[in-house]
Structures are given as structure tokens and as C-alpha cells.
Design an enzyme around this catalytic site. Structure first.
Site, mmCIF file in Angstrom:
data_model
loop_
_atom_site.group_PDB
_atom_site.id
_atom_site.type_symbol
_atom_site.label_atom_id
_atom_site.label_comp_id
_atom_site.label_asym_id
_atom_site.label_seq_id
_atom_site.Cartn_x
_atom_site.Cartn_y
_atom_site.Cartn_z
ATOM 1 N N GLU A 157 0.670 6.233 4.859
ATOM 2 C CA GLU A 157 -0.158 6.510 3.674
ATOM 3 C C GLU A 157 -1.630 6.653 4.001
ATOM 4 O OE1 GLU A 157 -0.587 2.066 4.021
ATOM 5 O OE2 GLU A 157 0.958 3.569 4.475
ATOM 6 N N HIS A 170 1.561 2.973 9.177
ATOM 7 C CA HIS A 170 1.095 3.185 7.797
ATOM 8 C C HIS A 170 0.868 4.678 7.542
ATOM 9 C CE1 HIS A 170 0.476 -0.836 6.060
ATOM 10 N NE2 HIS A 170 0.387 -1.224 7.326
ATOM 11 N N CYS A 177 5.796 -0.442 7.200
ATOM 12 C CA CYS A 177 5.295 -1.635 7.879
ATOM 13 C C CYS A 177 6.122 -2.859 7.477
ATOM 14 C CB CYS A 177 3.797 -1.809 7.612
ATOM 15 S SG CYS A 177 2.999 -2.962 8.765
#
Length: 226
Positions: A207, A205, A105
Site C-alpha cells: 500500500e 507493505h 505484513c
């Protein structure tokens, strides 16, 4: 993995702290990496790359538009000169040492700006909707089309659905980067450094994508000796 400075409360403490969402730590550990958190400091010693196998530039606040020669948009916020400088120093040291890099990001934006690119400061002004950041602290979802033959295309295939939370994006792409993935509205979602080195940025994102660890696995795999 880079961190950011933010006021935090824990126990009897209420003060500024270097923080990072645990999801980053968990996914790196899950794929066999050893998470090491790097706080933003005024003077970063680039020799720290000597103990790192890979570098993750994490998400967070906006990059200071002065770094790419622009005036701030009214919606630009959360900038940190200390963090911008620290992350650019780490990035340049990593590229010089051929240490694999993943920009997440904001991290993709840092990669682009450090190499000479610019940013769209408020994406809804360009795409006409707020789907990439639908509400405060609420991730959106988008489908990203990835170029055949790209490194990221090899990781995800031709298309993948991802979680996103950003109101800025790449505008002018840095000369050393290649655009390899876009959302349905044309927003640039994935870039790669030209050449064989593992240096990639994703606007989403990864994660928070649940059990999908493919990108972080690719990063860890890239750290293995040839």
C-alpha cells in the site's frame, strides 16, 4: 479492510479509535474497489462476508504468540486479543465462502497462524540485521525473488523491490500454504493458499509502494464473477 484500535486525537477528541492508514483506502479506490473498513469487535458476525467481494488483512501489531503455542519474546508487542480473534473469524469465513484474501505484513502472519503455522518473534535474532525494520516509523526496502508459475510471480515477475516494516516473520509454514517469495536473507516474504483460490500473503507493505498498484489490482480482478 481490517482496522486496529489505537488512541487518536482529532478536533476536541482524544480517545481510542478504529484506524487504518489512508494509503490502504487510496490504493483500493485507485484500482476500482470500494473500501469498507472493518473494526475489531468482540463478536464478529461472519455473515458480514455476504456484503464483501474481497478481504484485506492489514498490517499492525504482533499476533499474540499464545495463538501458536509460544511464550512472548521481550520484543513482542502491540498484541490485541480482540483483533486476533476478529481477524481469524473473518479469514475463516472468507476462505469458506471463496472470497479473495490479501494479507499484508501482519495479515500474512495472521493467515499463517490461523492455518496452523508459527512465527519468528524477533527476526534480527535469526537474520542478524534490522534491515526489515530499520528504525521506528521508517520503512526499509528489500528485493523479493518470486517463484515462476506462482500467482504472485505472475503479478510481479521473477523479482520485485518492496517496502517493508516488520520485526517478525513466518517460521513454520502452515500446511495449506505454499512459500512463493523470499528476501535475499532467506526471510519468507510471500505465501499462497494451495489450490486455485486467491488467498495470498505478503510480508511487505504494497500500500505504500507509490504508483505500483499491481497487487491490489489483482485482488480486485479476482473478485470479478467468473
Amino acid at each position: 479492510m481490517t482496522t486496529y484500535l489505537q488512541n487518536a486525537r482529532h478536533g476536541v477528541w482524544d480517545h481510542e479509535a478504529a484506524v487504518l492508514p489512508r494509503s490502504y483506502v487510496d490504493v483500493v479506490a485507485r484500482v476500482g474497489g470500494s473500501p469498507l473498513l472493518l473494526p475489531p469487535v468482540d463478536e464478529v458476525d461472519p455473515d458480514v462476508l455476504g456484503v464483501l467481494d474481497g478481504l484485506v488483512l492489514s498490517g499492525g501489531g504482533d499476533v499474540d504468540p499464545a495463538r501458536y503455542g509460544a511464550e512472548p519474546h521481550p520484543r513482542t508487542g502491540g498484541t490485541s486479543a480482540v483483533r486476533d480473534t476478529a481477524e481469524e473469524t473473518l479469514l475463516r469465513a472468507a476462505l469458506a465462502a471463496d472470497v479473495p484474501v490479501l494479507g499484508v505484513c501482519r495479515g500474512m502472519q495472521v493467515l499463517n497462524v490461523a492455518l496452523g503455522g508459527t512465527l519468528v518473534q524477533h527476526l534480527p535474532d535469526v537474520v542478524g540485521h534490522e534491515g526489515h525494520q530499520p528504525a521506528p516509523a521508517t520503512f526499509g526496502t528489500t528485493r523479493v525473488r518470486l517463484d515462476e508459475g506462482s500467482l504472485l510471480g505472475g503479478v510481479f515477475g521473477g523479482e520485485t523491490e518492496v517496502h517493508c516494516y516488520h520485526h517478525q516473520a513466518v517460521d513454520v509454514l502452515a500446511p495449506e500454504l505454499v512459500a512463493v517469495g523470499r528476501a535475499h536473507d532467506g526471510t519468507l516474504e510471500a505465501v499462497e493458499l494451495r489450490g486455485p483460490r486467491f488467498a495470498v500473503g505478503v510480508q511487505w507493505h504494497p500500500e505504500v509502494d507509490g504508483d505500483d498498484c499491481r497487487l491490489f489490482q489483482a485482488l480486485v480482478d479476482a473478485t470479478a464473477p467468473a
